[in-house]
Design a protein around this motif. Structure first.
Motif, PDB file in Angstrom:
ATOM      1  N   ARG A  63       0.814  -1.219   0.000  1.00 31.83           N
ATOM      2  CA  ARG A  63       0.000   0.000   0.000  1.00 31.83           C
ATOM      3  C   ARG A  63       0.848   1.270   0.000  1.00 31.83           C
ATOM      4  O   ARG A  63       0.606   2.197  -0.781  1.00 31.83           O
ATOM      5  CB  ARG A  63      -0.941   0.018   1.197  1.00 31.83           C
ATOM      6  CG  ARG A  63      -2.088  -0.976   1.138  1.00 31.83           C
ATOM      7  CD  ARG A  63      -2.865  -0.935   2.438  1.00 31.83           C
ATOM      8  NE  ARG A  63      -2.032  -1.284   3.570  1.00 31.83           N
ATOM      9  CZ  ARG A  63      -2.268  -0.889   4.828  1.00 31.83           C
ATOM     10  NH1 ARG A  63      -3.309  -0.115   5.092  1.00 31.83           N
ATOM     11  NH2 ARG A  63      -1.459  -1.264   5.810  1.00 31.83           N
ATOM     12  N   SER A  64       1.831   1.343   0.872  1.00 33.91           N
ATOM     13  CA  SER A  64       2.605   2.578   0.976  1.00 33.91           C
ATOM     14  C   SER A  64       3.509   2.781  -0.230  1.00 33.91           C
ATOM     15  O   SER A  64       3.752   3.922  -0.645  1.00 33.91           O
ATOM     16  CB  SER A  64       3.419   2.591   2.273  1.00 33.91           C
ATOM     17  OG  SER A  64       4.267   1.462   2.358  1.00 33.91           O
ATOM     18  N   GLU A  65       4.015   1.689  -0.816  1.00 40.37           N
ATOM     19  CA  GLU A  65       4.852   1.819  -2.007  1.00 40.37           C
ATOM     20  C   GLU A  65       4.028   2.301  -3.206  1.00 40.37           C
ATOM     21  O   GLU A  65       4.519   3.066  -4.038  1.00 40.37           O
ATOM     22  CB  GLU A  65       5.523   0.479  -2.329  1.00 40.37           C
ATOM     23  CG  GLU A  65       6.600   0.063  -1.347  1.00 40.37           C
ATOM     24  CD  GLU A  65       6.052  -0.750  -0.181  1.00 40.37           C
ATOM     25  OE1 GLU A  65       4.805  -0.760   0.008  1.00 40.37           O
ATOM     26  OE2 GLU A  65       6.850  -1.375   0.538  1.00 40.37           O
ATOM     27  N   ARG A  66       2.777   1.846  -3.297  1.00 37.06           N
ATOM     28  CA  ARG A  66       1.896   2.346  -4.356  1.00 37.06           C
ATOM     29  C   ARG A  66       1.502   3.790  -4.079  1.00 37.06           C
ATOM     30  O   ARG A  66       1.396   4.605  -5.004  1.00 37.06           O
ATOM     31  CB  ARG A  66       0.662   1.449  -4.465  1.00 37.06           C
ATOM     32  CG  ARG A  66       0.979   0.022  -4.912  1.00 37.06           C
ATOM     33  CD  ARG A  66      -0.287  -0.807  -5.075  1.00 37.06           C
ATOM     34  NE  ARG A  66       0.012  -2.168  -5.485  1.00 37.06           N
ATOM     35  CZ  ARG A  66      -0.030  -3.223  -4.665  1.00 37.06           C
ATOM     36  NH1 ARG A  66      -0.373  -3.064  -3.392  1.00 37.06           N
ATOM     37  NH2 ARG A  66       0.269  -4.430  -5.118  1.00 37.06           N
ATOM     38  N   LEU A  67       1.278   4.115  -2.808  1.00 37.19           N
ATOM     39  CA  LEU A  67       0.935   5.487  -2.439  1.00 37.19           C
ATOM     40  C   LEU A  67       2.048   6.454  -2.822  1.00 37.19           C
ATOM     41  O   LEU A  67       1.786   7.611  -3.166  1.00 37.19           O
ATOM     42  CB  LEU A  67       0.666   5.566  -0.935  1.00 37.19           C
ATOM     43  CG  LEU A  67       0.362   6.952  -0.371  1.00 37.19           C
ATOM     44  CD1 LEU A  67      -0.923   7.516  -0.977  1.00 37.19           C
ATOM     45  CD2 LEU A  67       0.265   6.908   1.152  1.00 37.19           C
ATOM     46  N   LEU A  68       3.283   5.996  -2.784  1.00 36.46           N
ATOM     47  CA  LEU A  68       4.419   6.834  -3.166  1.00 36.46           C
ATOM     48  C   LEU A  68       4.205   7.442  -4.546  1.00 36.46           C
ATOM     49  O   LEU A  68       4.449   8.634  -4.767  1.00 36.46           O
ATOM     50  CB  LEU A  68       5.698   5.991  -3.145  1.00 36.46           C
ATOM     51  CG  LEU A  68       7.018   6.672  -3.461  1.00 36.46           C
ATOM     52  CD1 LEU A  68       7.413   7.620  -2.335  1.00 36.46           C
ATOM     53  CD2 LEU A  68       8.117   5.630  -3.677  1.00 36.46           C
ATOM     54  N   VAL A  69       3.714   6.622  -5.473  1.00 33.22           N
ATOM     55  CA  VAL A  69       3.468   7.078  -6.843  1.00 33.22           C
ATOM     56  C   VAL A  69       2.157   7.849  -6.933  1.00 33.22           C
ATOM     57  O   VAL A  69       2.079   8.902  -7.580  1.00 33.22           O
ATOM     58  CB  VAL A  69       3.471   5.876  -7.802  1.00 33.22           C
ATOM     59  CG1 VAL A  69       3.105   6.307  -9.221  1.00 33.22           C
ATOM     60  CG2 VAL A  69       4.841   5.193  -7.796  1.00 33.22           C
ATOM     61  N   ASP A  70       1.131   7.347  -6.266  1.00 32.58           N
ATOM     62  CA  ASP A  70      -0.170   8.018  -6.305  1.00 32.58           C
ATOM     63  C   ASP A  70      -0.092   9.422  -5.718  1.00 32.58           C
ATOM     64  O   ASP A  70      -0.687  10.370  -6.252  1.00 32.58           O
ATOM     65  CB  ASP A  70      -1.209   7.205  -5.529  1.00 32.58           C
ATOM     66  CG  ASP A  70      -1.581   5.906  -6.215  1.00 32.58           C
ATOM     67  OD1 ASP A  70      -1.248   5.748  -7.409  1.00 32.58           O
ATOM     68  OD2 ASP A  70      -2.203   5.050  -5.561  1.00 32.58           O
ATOM     69  N   ALA A  71       0.621   9.562  -4.606  1.00 28.78           N
ATOM     70  CA  ALA A  71       0.719  10.869  -3.949  1.00 28.78           C
ATOM     71  C   ALA A  71       1.460  11.871  -4.824  1.00 28.78           C
ATOM     72  O   ALA A  71       1.109  13.060  -4.867  1.00 28.78           O
ATOM     73  CB  ALA A  71       1.420  10.729  -2.602  1.00 28.78           C
ATOM     74  N   ALA A  72       2.481  11.404  -5.533  1.00 25.87           N
ATOM     75  CA  ALA A  72       3.209  12.295  -6.436  1.00 25.87           C
ATOM     76  C   ALA A  72       2.307  12.776  -7.563  1.00 25.87           C
ATOM     77  O   ALA A  72       2.288  13.967  -7.910  1.00 25.87           O
ATOM     78  CB  ALA A  72       4.435  11.583  -7.000  1.00 25.87           C
ATOM     79  N   LEU A  73       1.540  11.863  -8.126  1.00 29.02           N
ATOM     80  CA  LEU A  73       0.629  12.233  -9.208  1.00 29.02           C
ATOM     81  C   LEU A  73      -0.462  13.178  -8.705  1.00 29.02           C
ATOM     82  O   LEU A  73      -0.795  14.164  -9.372  1.00 29.02           O
ATOM     83  CB  LEU A  73       0.011  10.978  -9.820  1.00 29.02           C
ATOM     84  CG  LEU A  73      -0.841  11.171 -11.068  1.00 29.02           C
ATOM     85  CD1 LEU A  73      -0.045  11.845 -12.189  1.00 29.02           C
ATOM     86  CD2 LEU A  73      -1.394   9.832 -11.546  1.00 29.02           C
TER      87      LEU A  73
END
Length: 233
Positions: free
Chosen positions: A49-59
């Protein structure tokens, strides 16, 4: 994803390699895979979850404040291939037109090229938008080169818990300045951490970033994983 997770299972070493940065080990524990670097646990495939959030949050930060149709043609640098969750998320998003991945461990790249970790990165290394750069992230960011709309960095357990001593420089004022200079105007820096760091959030502001914030992801035990996000002026 294959397998079930048994926290009490004994680990089985699948591969152990020695490289210029030390030892890297791929283990299986029950139904999950683990990466260990120089005896330090880095990550596993149990919860991305947090590794995917890394990309989602940037976008999300790139699109924040924009109206109308979402912008496309964006570029992202993912620092650290790891078990592949961040790359898989980026490759699933068509707004990323260019996806560079910096990974210094040749063995980790091999584990994703038809190896046991390929399903976790969604076989994204075959995506024509994806380019793998087998080099050290700290050196790559500090050098002159291409700019990006987002830097999504996950090479340590956090700014206060680095895997190798040289990585410390990435989170210093000079390292953060180098990150800022690698970003296009309005670009986003996102940094994964196994625990919150108020000092790092302050350092981001001191290095000329704005809208610095920390997003928490609760975990089953202990302090939450977090993603630190900040934007260039």
């Amino acid at each position: 994803m294959p397998g079930t997770y048994d926290v009490d299972a004994d680990p089985v070493v699948l591969e152990r390699t020695e490289g210029p940065y030390g030892e890297v080990v791929l283990r299986r524990r029950g139904g999950r895979f683990e990466i260990i670097a120089n005896g330090c646990f880095l990550m596993d495939t149990s919860d991305g979850r947090s590794e995917r959030l890394l990309v989602d949050a940037a976008l999300d930060a790139l699109e924040e404040g924009r109206t109308g149709q979402a912008r496309g043609g964006l570029s992202v640098l993912i620092g650290g291939l790891g078990v592949g969750f961040s790359l898989e998320r980026a490759a699933a998003e068509p707004r990323w037109a260019r996806i560079d991945v910096v990974e210094r461990e040749t063995a980790v790249v091999a584990w994703h090229r038809g190896g046991p970790l390929a399903p976790y990165s969604g076989h994204a290394l075959d995506d024509p938008r994806v380019r793998v750069l087998e080099t050290d992230l700290v050196a790559y960011v500090a050098g002159a080169g291409e700019r990006y709309d987002a830097l999504c960095l996950d090479i340590d357990n956090g700014p206060d818990w680095t895997v190798t001593e040289n990585n410390d420089s990435l989170y210093t004022p000079s390292g953060l300045t180098a990150c800022r200079e690698r970003l296009n105007p309005g670009g986003v820096l996102a940094v994964w951490s196994a625990r919150p760091s108020a000092a790092f959030e302050a350092a981001l502001r001191g290095a000329g970033f704005s809208r610095a914030r920390t997003i928490e992801v609760p975990v089953a035990r202990g302090v939450p994983d977090v993603v630190h996000v900040a934007v260039t002026a």
